[in-house]
Motif scaffolding. Structure first.
Motif, short mmCIF file in Angstrom:
data_model
loop_
_atom_site.label_atom_id
_atom_site.label_comp_id
_atom_site.label_asym_id
_atom_site.label_seq_id
_atom_site.Cartn_x
_atom_site.Cartn_y
_atom_site.Cartn_z
N THR A 271 0.86 -1.27 0.07
CA THR A 271 0.13 -0.09 0.03
C THR A 271 1.00 1.05 -0.06
O THR A 271 0.43 2.23 -0.82
CB THR A 271 -0.94 0.08 1.35
OG1 THR A 271 -1.75 -1.31 1.19
CG2 THR A 271 -1.82 1.39 1.10
N GLU A 272 1.80 1.37 0.89
CA GLU A 272 2.66 2.40 0.97
C GLU A 272 3.46 2.72 -0.21
O GLU A 272 3.58 3.85 -0.83
CB GLU A 272 3.76 2.30 1.99
CG GLU A 272 4.52 3.67 2.46
CD GLU A 272 5.75 3.96 1.36
OE1 GLU A 272 5.85 5.05 1.38
OE2 GLU A 272 6.07 2.85 0.80
N ALA A 273 4.05 1.65 -0.94
CA ALA A 273 4.86 1.74 -2.17
C ALA A 273 3.73 2.17 -3.34
O ALA A 273 4.07 3.27 -4.14
CB ALA A 273 5.38 0.55 -2.69
N ALA A 274 2.56 1.69 -3.57
CA ALA A 274 1.41 1.97 -4.27
C ALA A 274 0.94 3.51 -4.28
O ALA A 274 0.99 4.21 -5.27
CB ALA A 274 0.49 1.15 -4.40
N VAL A 275 0.53 3.84 -3.00
CA VAL A 275 0.22 5.12 -2.79
C VAL A 275 1.27 6.27 -3.09
O VAL A 275 1.07 7.22 -3.70
CB VAL A 275 -0.44 5.34 -1.43
CG1 VAL A 275 -0.78 6.80 -0.90
CG2 VAL A 275 -1.62 4.64 -1.21
N ARG A 276 2.53 5.94 -2.63
CA ARG A 276 3.64 6.89 -2.92
C ARG A 276 3.87 7.07 -4.39
O ARG A 276 3.83 8.22 -5.07
CB ARG A 276 4.78 6.43 -2.36
CG ARG A 276 6.05 7.21 -2.50
CD ARG A 276 7.18 6.64 -1.69
NE ARG A 276 7.18 5.59 -1.28
CZ ARG A 276 7.98 4.70 -2.05
NH1 ARG A 276 8.58 5.08 -3.24
NH2 ARG A 276 8.08 3.28 -1.80
N SER A 277 3.59 6.08 -5.14
CA SER A 277 3.78 6.30 -6.79
C SER A 277 2.59 7.03 -7.23
O SER A 277 2.81 8.02 -8.16
CB SER A 277 3.78 4.96 -7.25
OG SER A 277 3.78 4.94 -8.70
N GLN B 145 -7.99 -2.12 6.51
CA GLN B 145 -8.23 -1.23 5.55
C GLN B 145 -8.46 0.21 5.99
O GLN B 145 -7.86 1.28 5.46
CB GLN B 145 -9.50 -1.74 4.52
CG GLN B 145 -9.80 -0.79 3.49
CD GLN B 145 -11.11 -1.26 3.23
OE1 GLN B 145 -11.28 -2.67 2.69
NE2 GLN B 145 -11.95 -0.37 2.51
N ASN B 146 -9.48 0.28 6.78
CA ASN B 146 -9.64 1.59 7.39
C ASN B 146 -8.56 2.40 8.27
O ASN B 146 -8.57 3.61 7.95
CB ASN B 146 -10.85 1.52 8.41
CG ASN B 146 -12.28 1.11 7.64
OD1 ASN B 146 -12.45 1.30 6.65
ND2 ASN B 146 -13.08 0.41 8.45
N THR B 147 -7.91 1.52 8.79
CA THR B 147 -6.76 1.98 9.46
C THR B 147 -5.58 2.64 8.59
O THR B 147 -5.00 3.78 8.83
CB THR B 147 -5.88 1.26 10.51
OG1 THR B 147 -6.95 0.55 11.38
CG2 THR B 147 -4.95 1.74 11.26
N LEU B 148 -5.17 1.84 7.50
CA LEU B 148 -4.47 2.39 6.44
C LEU B 148 -4.73 3.58 5.84
O LEU B 148 -4.23 4.42 5.61
CB LEU B 148 -3.86 1.30 5.54
CG LEU B 148 -3.23 -0.16 6.48
CD1 LEU B 148 -2.77 -0.94 5.37
CD2 LEU B 148 -2.02 0.48 7.25
N ALA B 149 -6.19 3.57 5.48
CA ALA B 149 -6.59 4.78 4.64
C ALA B 149 -6.52 5.97 5.28
O ALA B 149 -6.18 6.99 4.97
CB ALA B 149 -7.81 4.24 4.18
N ASP B 150 -6.79 5.84 6.68
CA ASP B 150 -6.78 7.21 7.68
C ASP B 150 -5.52 7.66 7.92
O ASP B 150 -5.31 8.99 7.68
CB ASP B 150 -7.39 6.87 8.83
CG ASP B 150 -8.99 6.58 8.90
OD1 ASP B 150 -9.49 7.07 8.01
OD2 ASP B 150 -9.33 5.91 9.87
#
Length: 719
Positions: A615-621, A665-670
């Motif tokens: 998730t971190e890699a995808a969102v950063r990109s 899912q909710n935690t990472l999104a927040d």
């Protein structure tokens, strides 16, 4: 040391059942180990016998009570109705004798006496019988002599009855002796004796109820004979006397033949043990859903419990401070969790107390000292601090023992102080053993204590330093993943410390070739000059390189598992599609060539790190390449990544539930929203007065840049 690996959490129930069975066996065995049916009166004791608890010597108590009852004797009561009856019978008899005397005075010849009865019965209230000779003697008395005789007999009977007659035969002998000593003629002694013998009755009788009440009262006044705790009954090589034998029997060292004395106490212990284990089961089912035992933690807890039971049996003949409950609690707190330790304080205290025949002081000591030990050790972050906190808890244990001694009535004396000092020293020794053995438990069961994990996040750790210096992009990526994974793990009840440390080290394999990974690349990418197969081989290799580095630096097994599992068997899509889109290559593109040859996550922590990493890699990109006015829905991004992992079967062995996945899912999104929220674009100073944007400025071709761009787009569309 090769660690044991058990991945299924379902075996925890098997461990619980096994612990229950072992406990019952231990309870049964100690009951018979502490008893010996071969002890006999007159034999030589093979060991020293000391009372483990204060016990009543019922046999000695009964002996003293029986002696007291025997000393009471009989209780007598006087029947006042007897005397009037006896005197009335005498009076009636003498009236008959008076009639006989008158009748006899008319007889002239001795032969006429045959007309008189040989025996004369006076009345229904007496059984007075005289011979013919005795009747003749009375008939020949003068009136004065007869009156004196009658008066003497009545007086003797009255005095005798007033003194109380409980034995008529003894009273008759006394009356006969009195007749000889009186003024009555010797010829009348026998006549008087026979008259009294027929009339006299007992007027004093034993009162059975009063006697029983008096005996019972005397028995109640006898205090029980006690065999005090730690009192020596018989020493080694001493002759077992009758008194010692029955004292051993009272203390349970000799098995009773009566099945009730054998089975009922043991049955009571079984019931208490059963209820205790049911309580443990209910705790894990109803109150510990967020913190279940992971991996080998169930096996570790079972092993520690078995060791506790075995040592408790071995030291049961010593003072109870040697029972290793405090050591057990220190290890479980350091290796498992504070919650597990707190729930096990009353459990292990109750069970070992039943096995070792402990008393209330035993229970009180370990309940209080156990809570102090757990609460002091649970705040420990360094091993040196663990020893200091353990020492503090040990001192408090000594104070607790001192307080218990005072409660039990002990004076401030040498023995009391020695007992308190022993409690403190023994508990500190167990703390030393607990802290010193952590490495063994960690290596054997593959469990990382919070102490070890806390040490691994120290910036001075060699691998952390290397990441910072040699792969700064990977280091920053790991920090972000650590924050994401730690928070998510906490929310779903996994181990947040393990998740954070695992995230720190999950990409250490990139230290081998840091320049081949996006976050460390500056300028052109080296993969632009490599084919997809070479690139994917380099990317895959970072997992094996990470394992090798982790083993070299002796990272705990849970961290090694995370390194090996954080990509699972996922596909490296970038190079997979690069290979498929390569028109020049005639090589068949197989999906398995572009998948990681690793293991799918086997724990919640490992799965959370996989999701956080991707998730971190995808969102950063995404955020780096999005347009300035483009809005990205991070909830959908995170949801899509997780759904892709589920569809690919990467989370099937992780133990994550649907509820856990939703919370992750909710935690990472927040968190990601907080990291990548929209910011206000502040204009530069020299642009404040510029009314035209760059897009609105006229170009050499005529028109603004925006107008020319739109024109070119329309022309391209027509073509």
């Amino acid at each position: 040391m090769k660690n044991i690996k058990i991945t299924s959490g379902k075996v925890d129930l098997i461990f619980l059942i096994a612990a229950y069975i072992v406990t019952l066996i231990a309870c049964f065995s100690t009951y018979y180990i502490n008893t010996d049916s071969n002890i006999e009166i007159g034999s030589i004791s093979d060991r020293k016998y000391v009372a483990s608890v204060t016990t009543e010597n019922t046999r000695e108590t009964e002996k003293l009570r029986q002696a007291a009852m025997d000393a009471v004797g009989d209780v007598y009561v006087t029947d006042n109705a007897v005397m009037p009856q006896v005197l009335e019978a005498l009076e009636a008899y003498f009236d008959d004798v008076s009639d006989m005397r008158e009748e006899y005075s008319y007889k002239e010849e001795e032969a006429d006496l045959t007309e008189l009865d040989s025996y004369k019965t006076v009345s229904e209230n007496a059984d007075i019988k005289l011979t013919q000779t005795e009747l003749k003697t009375l008939s020949e008395l003068s009136e004065t002599e007869y009156s004196d005789f009658k008066s003497n007999i009545a007086t003797l009977v009255t005095e005798t009855l007033e003194g109380g007659v409980s034995d008529a035969d003894a009273a008759l002998l006394n009356i006969k002796e009195s007749l000889y000593l009186s003024s009555v003629d010797n010829s009348l002694v026998g006549v008087g004796y026979d008259i009294v013998m027929g009339a006299l009755k007992n007027n004093v009788f034993v009162d059975e109820e009063a006697a029983a009440a008096a005996k019972a009262k005397a028995a109640e006044e006898i205090s029980p004979v006690l065999i005090l705790k730690n009192q020596k009954i018989v020493d080694e090589n001493e002759v077992i006397t009758e008194e010692a034998y029955y004292a051993l029997e009272a203390c349970g060292f000799i098995r009773a033949e009566n099945y009730k004395m054998n089975l009922i106490p043991f049955g009571g212990k079984c019931l208490l043990i059963t209820v205790t284990f049911l309580g443990i089961l209910l705790y894990f089912i109803n109150f510990n859903r967020k913190r279940i035992l992971h991996g080998n933690e169930g096996l570790l807890l079972f092993t520690l419990y078995i060791i506790l039971i075995l040592i408790s049996i071995a030291v049961s003949s010593f003072n109870y401070v040697f029972i290793p409950i405090l050591g057990f609690l220190a290890i479980t707190t350091l290796l498992l969790s504070t919650g597990i330790s707190l729930i096990f304080i009353p459990v292990v205290t109750t069970i070992t107390m039943l096995i070792t025949e402990g008393d209330f002081s035993y229970f009180l000591y370990f309940i209080v000292s156990g809570h102090i030990m757990v609460l002091m050790v649970c705040v420990t972050k360094k091993r040196g601090k663990a020893l200091f906190n353990g020492f503090t808890a040990s001192v408090i244990s000594g104070i607790v023992m001192l307080g218990i001694s005072f409660v039990n009535g002990s004076d401030i004396g040498l023995m009391t102080l020695v007992s308190a000092l022993a409690a403190a020293l023994v508990s500190f020794v167990y703390v030393l053993v607990a802290v010193g053995s952590l490495y063994v438990w960690e290596a054997l069961f593959g469990i990382a204590s919070d102490l070890r994990l806390s040490e691994l996040v120290n910036p001075d750790q060699p691998l952390i330093k290397r990441l910072l210096l040699e792969a700064p992009g990977t280091y920053q990526h790991s920090l972000v993943v650590a924050n994401l994974a730690e928070t998510a793990a906490y929310d779903i009840g996994a181990n947040p410390t393990l998740a954070r440390v695992g995230a720190y080290y999950h990409d250490i394999g990139k230290l081998t070739n840091p320049q081949y990974f996006t976050e460390n690349i500056k300028g052109d990418s080296p993969h632009d000059h490599l084919d997809a197969y070479t690139s994917v081989r380099i990317i895959k290799q970072h997992v094996e390189d990470g394992l090798a580095l982790g083993k070299k630096f002796k990272l705990p097994s849970p961290i090694l598992d995370i390194i090996y599992e954080h990509h699972g068997t996922g596909i490296i899509k970038f190079f997979y599609y690069k290979a498929k889109n390569n028109k020049k290559s005639t090589r068949e593109v197989k999906e398995e060539d572009f998948r990681y040859p690793c293991r799918k996550p086997s724990s919640k922590e490992s799965a959370v790190i996989m999701i956080s990493d991707t998730t971190e890699a995808a969102v950063r990109s995404i955020m780096a390449n999005k347009k300035e006015d483009e809005v990205v829905d991070l909830n959908l991004v995170v949801k899509g990544i997780i759904e892709e992992k589920i569809k690919d079967g990467q989370l099937i062995d992780s133990g994550l539930t649907i509820k856990d996945i939703d919370m992750v899912q909710n935690t990472l999104a927040d968190i990601l929203k907080g990291m990548y929220h929209n910011r206000i674009a502040y204009p530069k100073e020299d642009e404040k007065d510029n009314k035209q944007t760059e897009a609105e400025k006229k170009t050499p071709e005529g028109g603004t840049a925006k107008e020319i761009k739109d024109k070119n787009r329309k022309e391209a569309a027509k073509r």
